[in-house]
Design an enzyme around this catalytic site. Structure first.
Site, PDB file in Angstrom:
ATOM      1  N   TRP A  64      31.078   7.448  -9.369  1.00  0.00           N
ATOM      2  CA  TRP A  64      30.538   6.506  -8.371  1.00  0.00           C
ATOM      3  C   TRP A  64      30.127   7.291  -7.133  1.00  0.00           C
ATOM      4  O   TRP A  64      30.503   8.463  -6.954  1.00  0.00           O
ATOM      5  CB  TRP A  64      31.540   5.389  -8.051  1.00  0.00           C
ATOM      6  N   HIS A  72      15.489  -1.318   5.396  1.00  0.00           N
ATOM      7  CA  HIS A  72      14.058  -1.439   5.061  1.00  0.00           C
ATOM      8  C   HIS A  72      13.584  -0.150   4.402  1.00  0.00           C
ATOM      9  O   HIS A  72      12.736   0.568   4.940  1.00  0.00           O
ATOM     10  CB  HIS A  72      13.248  -1.777   6.320  1.00  0.00           C
ATOM     11  N   HIS A  76      11.786  -3.322  -0.650  1.00  0.00           N
ATOM     12  CA  HIS A  76      12.769  -4.031   0.168  1.00  0.00           C
ATOM     13  C   HIS A  76      12.250  -5.375   0.640  1.00  0.00           C
ATOM     14  O   HIS A  76      11.066  -5.677   0.538  1.00  0.00           O
ATOM     15  CB  HIS A  76      13.219  -3.165   1.358  1.00  0.00           C
ATOM     16  N   ASP A  78      12.090  -8.324   3.714  1.00  0.00           N
ATOM     17  CA  ASP A  78      12.122  -8.596   5.153  1.00  0.00           C
ATOM     18  C   ASP A  78      12.591 -10.027   5.379  1.00  0.00           C
ATOM     19  O   ASP A  78      11.956 -10.969   4.890  1.00  0.00           O
ATOM     20  CB  ASP A  78      10.718  -8.491   5.772  1.00  0.00           C
ATOM     21  N   HIS A  82      14.241  -9.985  11.073  1.00  0.00           N
ATOM     22  CA  HIS A  82      13.763  -8.601  11.178  1.00  0.00           C
ATOM     23  C   HIS A  82      12.836  -8.452  12.382  1.00  0.00           C
ATOM     24  O   HIS A  82      12.837  -7.404  13.047  1.00  0.00           O
ATOM     25  CB  HIS A  82      13.058  -8.206   9.885  1.00  0.00           C
ATOM     26  N   HIS A 211       4.108  -9.098  10.463  1.00  0.00           N
ATOM     27  CA  HIS A 211       5.540  -9.320  10.728  1.00  0.00           C
ATOM     28  C   HIS A 211       5.717 -10.413  11.781  1.00  0.00           C
ATOM     29  O   HIS A 211       6.513 -11.338  11.616  1.00  0.00           O
ATOM     30  CB  HIS A 211       6.202  -8.041  11.251  1.00  0.00           C
TER      31      HIS A 211
HETATM   32  O1  LIG Z   1       9.494  -4.002   7.884  1.00  0.00           O
HETATM   33  C1  LIG Z   1       9.320  -2.790   7.856  1.00  0.00           C
HETATM   34  O2  LIG Z   1      10.011  -2.013   7.173  1.00  0.00           O
HETATM   35  C2  LIG Z   1       8.214  -2.287   8.653  1.00  0.00           C
HETATM   36  O3  LIG Z   1       7.151  -2.176   8.072  1.00  0.00           O
HETATM   37  C3  LIG Z   1       8.391  -2.018  10.110  1.00  0.00           C
HETATM   38  C4  LIG Z   1       9.665  -1.923  10.647  1.00  0.00           C
HETATM   39  C5  LIG Z   1       9.797  -1.680  12.004  1.00  0.00           C
HETATM   40  C6  LIG Z   1       8.697  -1.518  12.831  1.00  0.00           C
HETATM   41  C7  LIG Z   1       7.430  -1.620  12.300  1.00  0.00           C
HETATM   42  C8  LIG Z   1       7.266  -1.873  10.940  1.00  0.00           C
HETATM   43  S1  LIG Z   1       5.662  -1.977  10.285  1.00  0.00           S
HETATM   44 MN   LIG Z   2      10.632  -4.206   6.158  1.00  0.00          MN
END
Ligand SMILES: O=C(O)C(=O)c1ccccc1S
Ligand SMILES: [Mn+2]
Length: 261
Positions: A64, A72, A76, A78, A82, A211
């Site tokens: 293990w 992320h 993955h 979101d 996030h 996002h």
């Molecule tokens: O969600 C993510 O992993 C991701 O793409 C992201 C994360 C943090 C800041 C900008 C972005 S663009």
């Molecule tokens: Mn992400």
């Protein structure tokens, strides 16, 4: 029905091969490309594994490991929290999302030709409406998956595709994002690239608008998917269930598609 309920029919179809299971997940390990935000922002660490035991003095009959990675990383999920726009959404963390929302139909939009010609290609509202004229209206609570064939790029450098002004990779324009979030009430959007926003999204208004709008409206994201070229435009069902990380903003996960053969 004649042969039991719909679930016994599904089990029979899986056994007969008339429903296939397609794995939409990239391997997760030290070679997994990780998003690199510029200074002064922090970034995820690379994926590392530390062996606890491997049939040895530390554990004679078992193997293990300890894993270390950001929430992320690789293929993955979101969750709404996030992004700051989703920070107050109820059921906004991976451990509070109702299980019912972890299974849903998939619509696949193919921009692979456009993305091959222009790494910064953005799907537009009009392109979405054109897709619907051929495949029907995107139903509520559907995953909308953007096929770019970006997952076929080998190695972090080619996959992240960074130049002096940052990464260059495809995504959604603002109108497409608003149509999906506000008028089609999708479950979320999925992409083959490192994140649901296009590479140049830092310069958009608002920055990272996919996002901002998707998580701000309680929608989900799936990043670093692969094998979208094995899915039909409609008809696949996705099982996308993140780890139940307490207060989690997202998590690496296995994404499976049930596809009619
Ligand atoms: O969600 C993510 O992993 C991701 O793409 C992201 C994360 C943090 C800041 C900008 C972005 S663009
Ligand atoms: Mn992400």
């Amino acid at each position: 029905s004649s042969n039991g309920n719909v679930l016994t029919q599904l089990v029979d179809a899986l056994a007969a091969g008339s429903v296939k299971v397609v794995d939409l997940t990239q391997p997760l390990g030290p070679d997994t490309p990780v998003l690199g935000l510029p200074e002064p922002f922090s970034n995820s660490p690379p994926v590392t594994f530390e062996t606890i035991s491997h049939y040895d003095d530390q554990g004679p009959a078992w193997y293990w490991r300890t894993i270390r990675m950001g929430e992320h990383t690789g293929t993955h999920f979101d969750a709404p929290v996030h992004w700051i726009s989703g920070k107050d959404r109820s059921e906004g963390t991976v451990d509070t999302i109702p299980a019912r929302r972890l299974v849903g139909p998939a619509c696949v939009i193919d921009i692979s030709r456009e993305a091959a010609a222009n790494a910064d290609h953005l799907l537009t509202r009009d392109a979405l409406l054109e897709w619907e004229s051929r495949h029907g209206r995107i139903p509520p609570n559907a995953w909308v998956l953007l096929r770019s064939d970006w997952s076929k790029r080998v190695g972090a450098a080619e996959f992240l595709n960074c130049r002096e002004d940052g990464p260059h990779s495809p995504g959604f324009d603002r109108g497409a994002t608003e149509l999906l979030a506000l008028e089609r009430d999708v479950l979320g959007v999925g992409v083959e690239t490192v994140g649901t926003d296009a590479g140049q999204a830092h310069s958009f208004d608002p920055p990272f608008w996919t996002h901002h709008i998707m998580q701000g409206n309680g929608k989900f994201g799936l990043a670093s998917l692969c094998n979208l070229d094995q899915l039909p435009p409609t008809g696949a069902v996705l099982v996308a269930s993140p780890l139940k990380l307490v207060d989690g903003s997202g998590s690496p996960l296995r994404v499976l598609a049930l596809v009619p053969a």
